[in-house]
Design an enzyme around this catalytic site. Structure first.
Site, mmCIF file in Angstrom:
data_model
loop_
_atom_site.group_PDB
_atom_site.id
_atom_site.type_symbol
_atom_site.label_atom_id
_atom_site.label_comp_id
_atom_site.label_asym_id
_atom_site.label_seq_id
_atom_site.Cartn_x
_atom_site.Cartn_y
_atom_site.Cartn_z
ATOM 1 N N LYS A 180 0.670 -1.044 0.036
ATOM 2 C CA LYS A 180 -0.207 0.085 -0.217
ATOM 3 C C LYS A 180 0.875 1.170 0.013
ATOM 4 O O LYS A 180 1.485 1.519 1.064
ATOM 5 C CB LYS A 180 -0.641 0.028 1.274
ATOM 6 C CG LYS A 180 -2.403 0.604 1.003
ATOM 7 C CD LYS A 180 -2.201 2.052 0.921
ATOM 8 C CE LYS A 180 -1.807 2.960 2.149
ATOM 9 N NZ LYS A 180 -1.670 4.587 2.039
ATOM 10 N N GLY A 233 6.986 4.937 8.335
ATOM 11 C CA GLY A 233 6.349 6.174 8.520
ATOM 12 C C GLY A 233 6.367 6.530 10.020
ATOM 13 O O GLY A 233 7.517 6.526 10.633
ATOM 14 N N SER A 234 5.552 7.499 10.139
ATOM 15 C CA SER A 234 5.766 8.141 11.694
ATOM 16 C C SER A 234 5.367 7.199 12.785
ATOM 17 O O SER A 234 4.815 6.098 12.658
ATOM 18 C CB SER A 234 4.516 9.247 11.755
ATOM 19 O OG SER A 234 3.261 8.532 11.945
ATOM 20 N N THR A 235 5.979 7.587 14.093
ATOM 21 C CA THR A 235 5.872 6.784 15.054
ATOM 22 C C THR A 235 4.400 6.747 15.674
ATOM 23 O O THR A 235 3.972 5.673 16.016
ATOM 24 C CB THR A 235 6.773 7.424 16.197
ATOM 25 O OG1 THR A 235 7.972 7.198 15.862
ATOM 26 C CG2 THR A 235 6.123 6.740 17.762
ATOM 27 N N GLY A 238 2.867 4.106 13.587
ATOM 28 C CA GLY A 238 3.505 2.996 13.665
ATOM 29 C C GLY A 238 2.649 2.249 15.023
ATOM 30 O O GLY A 238 2.679 1.038 15.044
ATOM 31 N N GLU A 255 9.916 0.946 10.763
ATOM 32 C CA GLU A 255 10.871 1.924 10.739
ATOM 33 C C GLU A 255 10.035 3.146 10.825
ATOM 34 O O GLU A 255 9.503 3.487 10.083
ATOM 35 C CB GLU A 255 11.547 1.809 9.382
ATOM 36 C CG GLU A 255 13.024 2.344 9.427
ATOM 37 C CD GLU A 255 12.824 3.874 8.842
ATOM 38 O OE1 GLU A 255 12.781 4.466 9.593
ATOM 39 O OE2 GLU A 255 12.805 3.809 7.560
ATOM 40 N N CYS A 289 13.747 10.198 7.799
ATOM 41 C CA CYS A 289 13.561 10.021 9.141
ATOM 42 C C CYS A 289 14.803 9.634 9.746
ATOM 43 O O CYS A 289 14.820 10.077 11.024
ATOM 44 C CB CYS A 289 12.653 8.592 9.155
ATOM 45 S SG CYS A 289 13.426 7.198 8.233
ATOM 46 N N GLU A 390 9.733 15.440 15.945
ATOM 47 C CA GLU A 390 10.274 15.274 14.347
ATOM 48 C C GLU A 390 9.603 16.160 13.334
ATOM 49 O O GLU A 390 8.257 16.202 13.296
ATOM 50 C CB GLU A 390 10.017 14.105 13.919
ATOM 51 C CG GLU A 390 10.519 13.621 12.438
ATOM 52 C CD GLU A 390 10.521 12.309 12.109
ATOM 53 O OE1 GLU A 390 11.235 11.736 11.290
ATOM 54 O OE2 GLU A 390 9.292 11.520 12.355
#
Length: 508
Positions: A180, A233-235, A238, A255, A289, A390
């Site tokens: 995706k 992607g972003s935490t 995640g 990641e 990142c 971030e």
């Protein structure tokens, strides 16, 4: 007038369209690049069913590793022939400069896919274990087998490369996969599917659904027939992926975000470290990142270093990403543009000094698109939001430290642990600092040197698991132990722990 290109989804070896579409917008000028099918949850379910059926048929997993490697290498050859086309498309869909697209975004994608093909040929899918003498004579075989259906969710910043990091090891290990891509940048990944078609990848082995993350991505993470999910992607997202995957105990590779500390020691070569610090933060306008967004300087070097930093930053050319002399292009979207400018305002309100940049560039070519100049803050303290959160843009926070112990403490005072750097002419001193930093990657006297031969991933809330490296296929296989009895005699077994000895005698 040339018609706008339209891209459809790739499901079960066929190109599948939808009634709804996404507009793919050029970040440099706001112009329409292409449209793409807007996939649905139903499309995702079709793709997973196709992948599951392909795995059950076994035509991919039953191929030898060399046969799988041959097809992956054929994909590499096709992509290599079309590299100029892929680079131009990549520049249009996510605003990366043409130089960087050639070197990293597309160039690395091709070479890393070849790495996974080569790894399939050498990976130890089966090995003999030690001979056992107790409680009975036996030997063992350890096998690594494909998991089944893998789900991959890919971000917009390195869409082709980070897709390869997932489909490469998944396919090399004999799995099937459903990917995706981010809805803003699906084009180069769909072009990769064309290479897979031409290379003879069996239908259903690779599927690409171009849907919205909150709908299709969430379904992929939660789908009961998906046995492994790999997400970049972003935490924050995640965490949600982890929750969804936990419902049926999927394997998960994450990641996630980073806030890379870049420590300059007092003996560092200033010229190299200045350029390295700018490269660490401003590659792809800071939209990586593992960018080095926190620059830690010793008091003894601070003022001279910042002066040189600002002078060198002024030489960076912001402009049309399709021109070879452009150093930094636009940021991905209007939303990201607004987010970055908000953080620049926050930094000033918190008391940081705006030493360079901080506003969009001026000129007619910048009236459209999403532009932010490289920005440098000094007088930043570790508690400020610009030092902790971030930003995902070209914003560098400079922090001052007194001792190396202070620098290490500041570096580790973060929920993230993806990347870090150390600059020193004393390699032993740099290695000592590197050993103390809580980070999945530490570069010494360099940055962004991600290499397929070495693992990549994060500590703490920067993720779980590793991509790349010689053990990359471990994340896409199940380990099976096969016990082989060598005693060949009933009286040498330990069945008498349950069965009476007389029964064994009768049987003989």
């Amino acid at each position: 007038m040339t018609a706008t290109p339209h891209y459809t989804q790739f499901i079960d070896g066929s190109w599948v369209d939808t009634d709804r579409t996404f507009d793919i917008i050029d970040p440099a000028n706001g112009e329409l690049v292409a449209t793409a099918a807007r996939g649905s949850v139903e499309n995702l379910d079709q793709a997973v069913a196709a992948a599951q059926a392909a795995h059950a048929r076994g035509e991919w997993r039953s191929k030898t590793p060399d046969e799988r490697a041959d097809i992956l290498s054929a994909m590499v050859a096709d992509m290599s022939e079309r590299m100029d086309e892929l680079v131009a498309l990549h520049v249009k869909e996510n605003g990366v400069t043409i130089r960087q697209a050639m070197a990293f975004h597309v160039g690395y994608s091709i070479s890393h896919l070849q790495y996974f093909a080569d790894l399939a040929r050498t990976y130890e899918f089966e090995r003999s274990g030690p001979q056992l003498s107790y409680p009975t004579l036996a030997s063992g075989i350890v096998r690594r087998e494909p998991i089944g259906v893998v789900g991959g969710i890919v971000p917009w910043n390195f869409p082709l490369l980070l897709a390869v990091w997932k489909l490469g090891p998944a396919l090399a290990a004999g799995n099937t996969i459903v990917l995706k891509p981010d809805e803003k940048t699906p084009l180069t990944l769909l072009e990769l599917a064309k290479s897979a078609e031409r290379a003879g990848l069996p239908k259903g082995v690779l599927n690409i659904v171009t849907g919205a993350g909150e709908e299709v991505g969430a379904r992929l993470a939660a789908h009961p027939d998906v046995r492994k999910i790999a997400f970049t992607g972003s935490t924050a997202v995640g965490r949600e992926i982890s929750k969804l995957a936990a419902e049926n105990i999927k394997k998960v590779t994450l990641e996630l975000g980073g806030k890379g500390p870049n420590i300059v020691l007092a003996d560092a070569d200033i010229a190299s470290a200045v350029d390295g610090a700018l490269f660490a933060c401003f590659l792809y306008a800071g939209q990586a990142c593992e960018s080095g967004t926190r620059l830690l300087l010793p008091e003894s070097l601070h003022d001279e270093f910042v002066d040189r930093l600002v002078q060198r930053a002024a030489t960076i050319k912001v402009g049309d990403p399709s021109e070879f002399d452009t150093d930094i292009g636009p940021v991905i979207s209007a939303e990201q543009h607004a987010r970055i400018l908000d953080y620049i305002e926050i930094g000033q309100k918190e008391g940081a000094t705006l030493a360079f940049g901080g506003e969009p560039p001026t000129g007619a070519q910048f009236e459209q698109g999403n532009w932010v100049r490289p920005t440098i803050f000094t007088d930043v303290t570790p508690d400020m939001r610009i030092a902790r959160e971030e930003i995902f843009g070209p914003v560098l926070s400079v922090l001052k430290y007194r001792t190396v112990d202070d620098a290490v403490a500041i570096a580790n005072d973060s929920e993230y642990g993806l990347s870090a750097g150390v600059w020193s002419e004393d390699l032993e001193a740099a290695l000592d600092v590197a050993a103390r930093i809580e980070s999945g990657t530490v570069w010494i006297n360099d940055w962004h040197m991600v290499n397929a031969l070495y693992p990549f991933g994060g500590y703490k809330q920067s993720g779980n698991g590793r991509e790349l490296g010689p053990h990359a296929l471990d994340e896409y296989t199940e380990e099976k132990f096969v016990h082989v009895d060598l005693s060949r005699s009933l009286d040498r077994k330990v069945y008498d722990l349950v069965l009476p000895a007389a029964q064994a005698a009768v049987d003989r």
